[in-house]
Design a protein around this motif. Structure first.
Motif, PDB file in Angstrom:
ATOM      1  N   ARG A   6       0.819  -1.201   0.000  1.00  0.00           N
ATOM      2  CA  ARG A   6       0.000   0.000   0.000  1.00  0.00           C
ATOM      3  C   ARG A   6       0.850   1.247   0.000  1.00  0.00           C
ATOM      4  O   ARG A   6       1.952   1.259   0.524  1.00  0.00           O
ATOM      5  N   GLY A   7       0.276   2.313  -0.541  1.00  0.00           N
ATOM      6  CA  GLY A   7       0.916   3.610  -0.496  1.00  0.00           C
ATOM      7  C   GLY A   7      -0.126   4.709  -0.452  1.00  0.00           C
ATOM      8  O   GLY A   7      -1.260   4.512  -0.898  1.00  0.00           O
ATOM      9  N   ALA A   8       0.266   5.842   0.094  1.00  0.00           N
ATOM     10  CA  ALA A   8      -0.616   7.013   0.112  1.00  0.00           C
ATOM     11  C   ALA A   8       0.239   8.267   0.204  1.00  0.00           C
ATOM     12  O   ALA A   8       1.337   8.248   0.757  1.00  0.00           O
ATOM     13  N   THR A   9      -0.286   9.323  -0.366  1.00  0.00           N
ATOM     14  CA  THR A   9       0.376  10.618  -0.323  1.00  0.00           C
ATOM     15  C   THR A   9      -0.691  11.693  -0.455  1.00  0.00           C
ATOM     16  O   THR A   9      -1.866  11.386  -0.701  1.00  0.00           O
ATOM     17  N   THR A  10      -0.283  12.926  -0.300  1.00  0.00           N
ATOM     18  CA  THR A  10      -1.214  14.037  -0.449  1.00  0.00           C
ATOM     19  C   THR A  10      -0.597  15.116  -1.323  1.00  0.00           C
ATOM     20  O   THR A  10       0.615  15.133  -1.558  1.00  0.00           O
ATOM     21  N   VAL A  11      -1.454  16.001  -1.786  1.00  0.00           N
ATOM     22  CA  VAL A  11      -1.025  17.193  -2.511  1.00  0.00           C
ATOM     23  C   VAL A  11      -1.662  18.402  -1.846  1.00  0.00           C
ATOM     24  O   VAL A  11      -2.626  18.273  -1.082  1.00  0.00           O
ATOM     25  N   VAL A  12      -1.140  19.561  -2.145  1.00  0.00           N
ATOM     26  CA  VAL A  12      -1.671  20.801  -1.584  1.00  0.00           C
ATOM     27  C   VAL A  12      -2.758  21.374  -2.476  1.00  0.00           C
ATOM     28  O   VAL A  12      -3.741  21.940  -2.000  1.00  0.00           O
ATOM     29  N   ASN A  13      -2.580  21.198  -3.797  1.00  0.00           N
ATOM     30  CA  ASN A  13      -3.499  21.784  -4.769  1.00  0.00           C
ATOM     31  C   ASN A  13      -4.057  20.732  -5.708  1.00  0.00           C
ATOM     32  O   ASN A  13      -3.391  19.746  -6.014  1.00  0.00           O
ATOM     33  N   ASN A  14      -5.254  20.978  -6.204  1.00  0.00           N
ATOM     34  CA  ASN A  14      -5.856  20.146  -7.234  1.00  0.00           C
ATOM     35  C   ASN A  14      -5.272  20.574  -8.581  1.00  0.00           C
ATOM     36  O   ASN A  14      -5.908  21.248  -9.376  1.00  0.00           O
ATOM     37  N   ASP A  15      -4.028  20.188  -8.797  1.00  0.00           N
ATOM     38  CA  ASP A  15      -3.254  20.591  -9.966  1.00  0.00           C
ATOM     39  C   ASP A  15      -2.696  19.334 -10.621  1.00  0.00           C
ATOM     40  O   ASP A  15      -2.105  18.483  -9.938  1.00  0.00           O
ATOM     41  N   GLU A  17      -0.094  18.576 -12.570  1.00  0.00           N
ATOM     42  CA  GLU A  17       1.327  18.255 -12.420  1.00  0.00           C
ATOM     43  C   GLU A  17       1.678  17.916 -10.983  1.00  0.00           C
ATOM     44  O   GLU A  17       2.499  17.034 -10.729  1.00  0.00           O
ATOM     45  N   GLU A  18       1.048  18.579 -10.034  1.00  0.00           N
ATOM     46  CA  GLU A  18       1.311  18.270  -8.623  1.00  0.00           C
ATOM     47  C   GLU A  18       0.832  16.853  -8.276  1.00  0.00           C
ATOM     48  O   GLU A  18       1.512  16.111  -7.563  1.00  0.00           O
ATOM     49  N   ILE A  19      -0.319  16.464  -8.797  1.00  0.00           N
ATOM     50  CA  ILE A  19      -0.838  15.111  -8.578  1.00  0.00           C
ATOM     51  C   ILE A  19       0.083  14.079  -9.213  1.00  0.00           C
ATOM     52  O   ILE A  19       0.423  13.057  -8.601  1.00  0.00           O
ATOM     53  N   LEU A  20       0.519  14.343 -10.435  1.00  0.00           N
ATOM     54  CA  LEU A  20       1.418  13.411 -11.127  1.00  0.00           C
ATOM     55  C   LEU A  20       2.755  13.286 -10.392  1.00  0.00           C
ATOM     56  O   LEU A  20       3.276  12.181 -10.220  1.00  0.00           O
ATOM     57  N   GLU A  21       3.299  14.405  -9.941  1.00  0.00           N
ATOM     58  CA  GLU A  21       4.591  14.376  -9.250  1.00  0.00           C
ATOM     59  C   GLU A  21       4.490  13.592  -7.945  1.00  0.00           C
ATOM     60  O   GLU A  21       5.347  12.765  -7.627  1.00  0.00           O
ATOM     61  N   ALA A  22       3.435  13.830  -7.174  1.00  0.00           N
ATOM     62  CA  ALA A  22       3.251  13.112  -5.907  1.00  0.00           C
ATOM     63  C   ALA A  22       3.050  11.622  -6.144  1.00  0.00           C
ATOM     64  O   ALA A  22       3.569  10.783  -5.395  1.00  0.00           O
ATOM     65  N   THR A  23       2.328  11.274  -7.192  1.00  0.00           N
ATOM     66  CA  THR A  23       2.104   9.863  -7.517  1.00  0.00           C
ATOM     67  C   THR A  23       3.397   9.200  -7.966  1.00  0.00           C
ATOM     68  O   THR A  23       3.698   8.065  -7.548  1.00  0.00           O
ATOM     69  N   ARG A  24       4.170   9.878  -8.790  1.00  0.00           N
ATOM     70  CA  ARG A  24       5.472   9.316  -9.208  1.00  0.00           C
ATOM     71  C   ARG A  24       6.378   9.096  -8.002  1.00  0.00           C
ATOM     72  O   ARG A  24       7.044   8.059  -7.887  1.00  0.00           O
ATOM     73  N   GLU A  25       6.395  10.066  -7.089  1.00  0.00           N
ATOM     74  CA  GLU A  25       7.210   9.934  -5.874  1.00  0.00           C
ATOM     75  C   GLU A  25       6.779   8.711  -5.063  1.00  0.00           C
ATOM     76  O   GLU A  25       7.607   7.923  -4.604  1.00  0.00           O
ATOM     77  N   THR A  47      -6.776   5.293  -5.819  1.00  0.00           N
ATOM     78  CA  THR A  47      -7.979   6.045  -5.466  1.00  0.00           C
ATOM     79  C   THR A  47      -7.561   7.479  -5.184  1.00  0.00           C
ATOM     80  O   THR A  47      -6.431   7.741  -4.756  1.00  0.00           O
ATOM     81  N   VAL A  48      -8.471   8.388  -5.443  1.00  0.00           N
ATOM     82  CA  VAL A  48      -8.271   9.800  -5.109  1.00  0.00           C
ATOM     83  C   VAL A  48      -9.499  10.286  -4.363  1.00  0.00           C
ATOM     84  O   VAL A  48     -10.614   9.800  -4.584  1.00  0.00           O
ATOM     85  N   THR A  49      -9.273  11.232  -3.480  1.00  0.00           N
ATOM     86  CA  THR A  49     -10.399  11.831  -2.776  1.00  0.00           C
ATOM     87  C   THR A  49     -11.194  12.694  -3.760  1.00  0.00           C
ATOM     88  O   THR A  49     -10.665  13.117  -4.799  1.00  0.00           O
ATOM     89  N   GLU A  84      -8.139  14.877   3.245  1.00  0.00           N
ATOM     90  CA  GLU A  84      -8.427  15.451   1.933  1.00  0.00           C
ATOM     91  C   GLU A  84      -7.186  15.467   1.054  1.00  0.00           C
ATOM     92  O   GLU A  84      -6.073  15.290   1.537  1.00  0.00           O
ATOM     93  N   MET A  85      -7.409  15.687  -0.247  1.00  0.00           N
ATOM     94  CA  MET A  85      -6.324  15.829  -1.235  1.00  0.00           C
ATOM     95  C   MET A  85      -5.381  14.618  -1.187  1.00  0.00           C
ATOM     96  O   MET A  85      -4.157  14.751  -1.254  1.00  0.00           O
ATOM     97  N   CYS A  86      -5.956  13.430  -1.091  1.00  0.00           N
ATOM     98  CA  CYS A  86      -5.176  12.216  -0.861  1.00  0.00           C
ATOM     99  C   CYS A  86      -5.244  11.267  -2.059  1.00  0.00           C
ATOM    100  O   CYS A  86      -6.313  11.038  -2.632  1.00  0.00           O
TER     101      CYS A  86
END
Length: 124
Positions: A6-15, A17-25, A47-49, A84-86
């Motif tokens: 399993r993995g999970a991360t968050t982003v600050v903005n609904n953007d 490139e930010e979503i893609l970068e966090a997912t790649r990380e 899954t995304v919130t 949120e933003m997960c």
């Protein structure tokens, strides 16, 4: 043997490139910590919130070369008080490792989801 990690991360903005970068990380950390060989992968589910609407996280997996396995994006339920933003993932793979050997990854704001895992990483 089939295992899941399993993995999970968050982003600050609904953007996008930010979503893609966090997912790649997140995927890179899962791969590194578990010694995942892409040929051993079965599938990856994301899954995304409901507040993340700009891009499918699976696109990040394709950018990392996950091109010949099934990927699925879904929206998580809109639960009151949930993080949120997960972005979450579950990766199924063939491995000889035991369940206890699998290293789950919780990054950024998602560390609050599994403090037992995050705190255990600091001790090791």
């Amino acid at each position: 043997m089939v295992r899941a990690v399993r993995g999970a991360t968050t982003v600050v903005n609904n953007d996008a490139e930010e979503i893609l970068e966090a997912t790649r990380e997140m995927l890179s950390e899962l791969e590194q910590r578990n010694g995942i060989n892409k040929e051993d992968l079965i599938d990856i589910v994301f899954t995304v919130t409901p507040d993340l609407t700009k891009v499918f996280p699976a696109r990040a997996a394709r950018q990392l070369g996950y091109t010949d396995i099934p990927l699925l994006d879904m929206q998580s339920p809109d639960i009151e008080g949930a993080l949120e933003m997960c972005i979450r993932t579950i990766v199924h793979l063939n491995t000889e490792k035991k369940n206890s050997d699998m290293k789950h990854v919780y990054l950024r704001g998602a560390k609050v989801l599994r403090p037992d895992i995050v705190n255990n990483e600091v001790k090791n």
